[in-house]
Enzyme design. Structure first.
Site, PDB file in Angstrom:
ATOM      1  N   ASP A  27     -17.769  22.383  -8.243  1.00  0.00           N
ATOM      2  CA  ASP A  27     -16.654  21.925  -9.211  1.00  0.00           C
ATOM      3  C   ASP A  27     -16.946  21.034 -10.275  1.00  0.00           C
ATOM      4  O   ASP A  27     -18.057  20.659 -10.417  1.00  0.00           O
ATOM      5  CB  ASP A  27     -15.778  21.347  -8.092  1.00  0.00           C
ATOM      6  CG  ASP A  27     -16.076  19.770  -7.713  1.00  0.00           C
ATOM      7  OD1 ASP A  27     -17.185  19.497  -7.830  1.00  0.00           O
ATOM      8  OD2 ASP A  27     -15.107  19.474  -6.779  1.00  0.00           O
ATOM      9  N   SER A  28     -16.176  20.690 -11.040  1.00  0.00           N
ATOM     10  CA  SER A  28     -16.327  19.603 -12.126  1.00  0.00           C
ATOM     11  C   SER A  28     -16.167  18.216 -12.138  1.00  0.00           C
ATOM     12  O   SER A  28     -16.500  17.470 -13.021  1.00  0.00           O
ATOM     13  CB  SER A  28     -15.172  20.235 -13.420  1.00  0.00           C
ATOM     14  OG  SER A  28     -13.989  19.739 -13.173  1.00  0.00           O
ATOM     15  N   GLY A  29     -15.607  17.881 -10.813  1.00  0.00           N
ATOM     16  CA  GLY A  29     -15.544  16.459 -10.850  1.00  0.00           C
ATOM     17  C   GLY A  29     -13.786  16.103 -11.112  1.00  0.00           C
ATOM     18  O   GLY A  29     -13.679  15.194 -10.986  1.00  0.00           O
ATOM     19  N   GLY A  30     -13.254  17.058 -11.719  1.00  0.00           N
ATOM     20  CA  GLY A  30     -11.932  16.594 -12.484  1.00  0.00           C
ATOM     21  C   GLY A  30     -10.828  16.451 -11.368  1.00  0.00           C
ATOM     22  O   GLY A  30     -10.524  15.468 -11.515  1.00  0.00           O
ATOM     23  N   ASP A  64     -10.908  19.497 -15.673  1.00  0.00           N
ATOM     24  CA  ASP A  64      -9.650  19.729 -15.744  1.00  0.00           C
ATOM     25  C   ASP A  64      -8.987  18.457 -15.164  1.00  0.00           C
ATOM     26  O   ASP A  64      -9.697  17.623 -14.445  1.00  0.00           O
ATOM     27  CB  ASP A  64      -9.120  21.046 -15.150  1.00  0.00           C
ATOM     28  CG  ASP A  64      -9.297  20.751 -13.735  1.00  0.00           C
ATOM     29  OD1 ASP A  64     -10.255  20.201 -13.026  1.00  0.00           O
ATOM     30  OD2 ASP A  64      -8.636  21.396 -12.884  1.00  0.00           O
ATOM     31  N   GLN A  97      -3.684  25.695 -15.239  1.00  0.00           N
ATOM     32  CA  GLN A  97      -2.916  24.656 -14.653  1.00  0.00           C
ATOM     33  C   GLN A  97      -1.512  24.915 -15.020  1.00  0.00           C
ATOM     34  O   GLN A  97      -1.102  26.131 -15.015  1.00  0.00           O
ATOM     35  CB  GLN A  97      -3.488  23.373 -15.254  1.00  0.00           C
ATOM     36  CG  GLN A  97      -4.873  22.981 -14.778  1.00  0.00           C
ATOM     37  CD  GLN A  97      -4.778  22.293 -13.319  1.00  0.00           C
ATOM     38  OE1 GLN A  97      -3.777  22.092 -12.663  1.00  0.00           O
ATOM     39  NE2 GLN A  97      -6.026  22.003 -12.778  1.00  0.00           N
ATOM     40  N   GLY A 156      -4.695  23.255  -9.193  1.00  0.00           N
ATOM     41  CA  GLY A 156      -3.691  22.356  -9.489  1.00  0.00           C
ATOM     42  C   GLY A 156      -2.385  22.522  -8.459  1.00  0.00           C
ATOM     43  O   GLY A 156      -2.451  23.442  -7.839  1.00  0.00           O
ATOM     44  N   ASP A 206     -12.378  28.703  -1.323  1.00  0.00           N
ATOM     45  CA  ASP A 206     -13.028  27.505  -0.616  1.00  0.00           C
ATOM     46  C   ASP A 206     -12.238  26.339  -0.172  1.00  0.00           C
ATOM     47  O   ASP A 206     -11.039  26.335  -0.565  1.00  0.00           O
ATOM     48  CB  ASP A 206     -13.825  26.771  -1.684  1.00  0.00           C
ATOM     49  CG  ASP A 206     -13.251  25.757  -2.405  1.00  0.00           C
ATOM     50  OD1 ASP A 206     -12.088  26.079  -3.467  1.00  0.00           O
ATOM     51  OD2 ASP A 206     -13.092  24.329  -2.086  1.00  0.00           O
ATOM     52  N   CYS A 252     -14.942  36.610  18.722  1.00  0.00           N
ATOM     53  CA  CYS A 252     -15.722  36.124  17.738  1.00  0.00           C
ATOM     54  C   CYS A 252     -17.422  36.659  17.794  1.00  0.00           C
ATOM     55  O   CYS A 252     -17.895  36.400  19.165  1.00  0.00           O
ATOM     56  CB  CYS A 252     -15.549  34.721  17.757  1.00  0.00           C
ATOM     57  SG  CYS A 252     -16.656  33.988  16.387  1.00  0.00           S
ATOM     58  N   CYS A 286     -19.721  35.037  16.451  1.00  0.00           N
ATOM     59  CA  CYS A 286     -20.587  33.763  15.863  1.00  0.00           C
ATOM     60  C   CYS A 286     -21.614  33.360  16.865  1.00  0.00           C
ATOM     61  O   CYS A 286     -21.513  33.797  18.101  1.00  0.00           O
ATOM     62  CB  CYS A 286     -19.739  32.637  15.497  1.00  0.00           C
ATOM     63  SG  CYS A 286     -19.383  31.271  16.848  1.00  0.00           S
ATOM     64  N   CYS A 322     -20.057  31.559  20.074  1.00  0.00           N
ATOM     65  CA  CYS A 322     -19.435  32.455  20.850  1.00  0.00           C
ATOM     66  C   CYS A 322     -20.271  33.623  21.521  1.00  0.00           C
ATOM     67  O   CYS A 322     -20.167  33.933  22.845  1.00  0.00           O
ATOM     68  CB  CYS A 322     -18.073  33.214  20.168  1.00  0.00           C
ATOM     69  SG  CYS A 322     -16.872  31.753  19.823  1.00  0.00           S
ATOM     70  N   HIS A 346     -19.000  27.983  14.396  1.00  0.00           N
ATOM     71  CA  HIS A 346     -17.581  29.270  14.879  1.00  0.00           C
ATOM     72  C   HIS A 346     -16.673  28.699  13.553  1.00  0.00           C
ATOM     73  O   HIS A 346     -16.255  30.108  13.321  1.00  0.00           O
ATOM     74  CB  HIS A 346     -17.078  28.358  15.973  1.00  0.00           C
ATOM     75  CG  HIS A 346     -15.893  29.185  16.241  1.00  0.00           C
ATOM     76  ND1 HIS A 346     -15.791  30.356  16.901  1.00  0.00           N
ATOM     77  CD2 HIS A 346     -14.347  28.851  16.109  1.00  0.00           C
ATOM     78  CE1 HIS A 346     -14.587  31.013  16.779  1.00  0.00           C
ATOM     79  NE2 HIS A 346     -13.681  29.920  16.570  1.00  0.00           N
TER      80      HIS A 346
HETATM   81 ZN   LIG Z   1     -17.108  31.864  17.380  1.00  0.00          ZN
END
Ligand SMILES: [Zn+2]
Length: 388
Positions: free
Chosen positions: A94-97, A157, A200, A227, A278, A336, A338, A341, A368
């Site tokens: 990210d830009s830190g904005g 931004d 934005q 935003g 994200d 699951c 993972c 699990c 998980h």
């Molecule tokens: Zn799991």
């Protein structure tokens, strides 16, 4: 326009949803894709192998945090963030904005802000670590991300706070001017990474469309929706996407910023046309004892609207510390795959580790939750491709 070091191609669509292939300098990412957040150069409690084993193909790093500590120049001296943190797959920064423009602005009841000051040229802010004063400009934000050797850089931004229409317009116009400066700096540095612009405009349809128009005209490798309530409220995120979806170019990835508090948010975002998203929530929730459970249903239905994430629990997660799991021999989620699990770690054992604040809990729980998010999106991708 062609970009050295970055390519995106849509390979299948289903209504507004897309499946694509994104090629970066550090490898290929299949989209839609959920990006775990490694704020300080680590997805908390997980090794890079743990992260890769969840199926994650790309990570997010935070410019603000890495700039303050350990500093982008130190990271650059190690060959960049990939080398420093030993992750050889793609990284988006990210830009830190968002961080610097929200350091004080979003605090309720405040007329101004006490940790940051925004002007048309940039943002002056004080470090949350030691109170020292720093300044980000669009050029600086691009330079830091360049030094980190990120594969995808975000434009600087101003995250639009909920301060009414006039302020939303002002912040949007400032963000647009900053975008032009970010693009110029990115071109000057010629580092073959990708720069994304951010739409934005707050919670106003006409401003959002005006912003989308401007960002798309810059013809950058990708665009992002940021935003306002994007990421915080699934319904608002969908609404924001719907306002501008007809304007999106088909050959560019669209990144919904901060989306993914729970698995169903991802389903909604994919249906809305998101290629990337994200969120810190999966790891943050894991550390507080909240673990996702549930499953995608409707994958055998031809209608995308029928595909849903269903869970027997509120907010699609269990609170592992509850007494009801004290002797529960089941894994967190039966379906699951993972590591946690699949290896049969029981709810009872995880509850015990959590209550004892044992370090292993954080790793098993984070694996998980990240896996659930990453793989919910992978299943959606398979559905879009028609190969479920
Ligand atoms: Zn799991």
């Amino acid at each position: 326009m062609q970009y050295p070091g970055f390519k995106f191609e849509v390979v299948a669509t289903k209504d507004a949803a897309k499946a694509g292939v994104m090629t970066t300098r550090h490898g290929v990412v299949e989209t839609p894709v959920f990006m775990p957040v490694g704020t300080r150069g680590t997805v908390k409690s997980l090794s890079p192998d743990d992260v890769a084993d969840t199926g994650a193909e790309i990570l997010l790093g935070n410019t603000y945090h890495l700039y303050l500590r350990p500093g982008e120049k130190l990271i650059q001296s190690f060959g960049g963030l990939h080398e420093f943190m030993r992750w050889d797959k793609p990284i988006l920064t990210d830009s830190g904005g968002y961080q610097v423009s929200s350091l004080g602005l979003f605090k309720p009841g405040e007329a101004g802000n006490h940790l940051s000051k925004i002007d048309d040229d940039g943002v002056t802010f004080r470090s949350h670590l030691d109170g020292s004063t720093h300044r980000f400009t669009p050029e600086k934000a691009v330079q830091i991300q360049h030094d980190l050797n990120s594969d995808i850089l975000m434009a600087f931004d101003e995250a639009t706070p909920d301060k009414g229409r006039d302020y939303a317009r002002q912040a949007m116009e400032r963000t647009h001017k900053w975008l032009v400066r970010c693009k110029a700096e990115w071109q000057r540095l010629e580092s073959n990474n990708a720069l994304f612009g951010i739409i934005q405009g707050g919670s106003f349809e006409d401003l959002r469309r005006e912003s989308a128009q401007f960002v798309i005209e810059q013809d950058l490798p990708g665009i992002a929706l940021g935003g306002g309530s994007v990421g915080q409220d699934p319904a608002e995120t969908e609404l924001n996407a719907a306002w501008v979806r007809d304007m999106w170019p088909t050959n560019k990835p669209v990144y919904f910023m901060g989306v993914g508090v729970k698995p169903s948010d991802l389903v909604a975002a994919v249906k809305s046309g998101a290629d990337m998203f994200d969120c810190v929530a999966p790891t943050k929730l894991a550390r507080t004892g909240l673990l996702y459970t549930g499953t995608l249903t409707g994958l055998d239905q031809p209608d995308l609207a029928a595909v849903r994430f269903e869970s027997a629990y509120d907010n699609e997660r269990i609170a592992i510390e509850k007494l009801e799991f004290a002797a529960d021999d089941r894994p967190i989620d039966d379906g699951c795959g993972c590591y946690t699990c699949a290896h049969g770690f029981s709810r009872a054992y995880l509850r015990h580790l959590f209550r004892s604040r044992e370090l292993l809990y954080y790793r098993l729980a984070s694996i998980h939750n990240v896996f659930m998010m990453v793989n919910t999106v992978k299943l959606l991708r398979s559905y879009i491709l028609g190969s479920w």
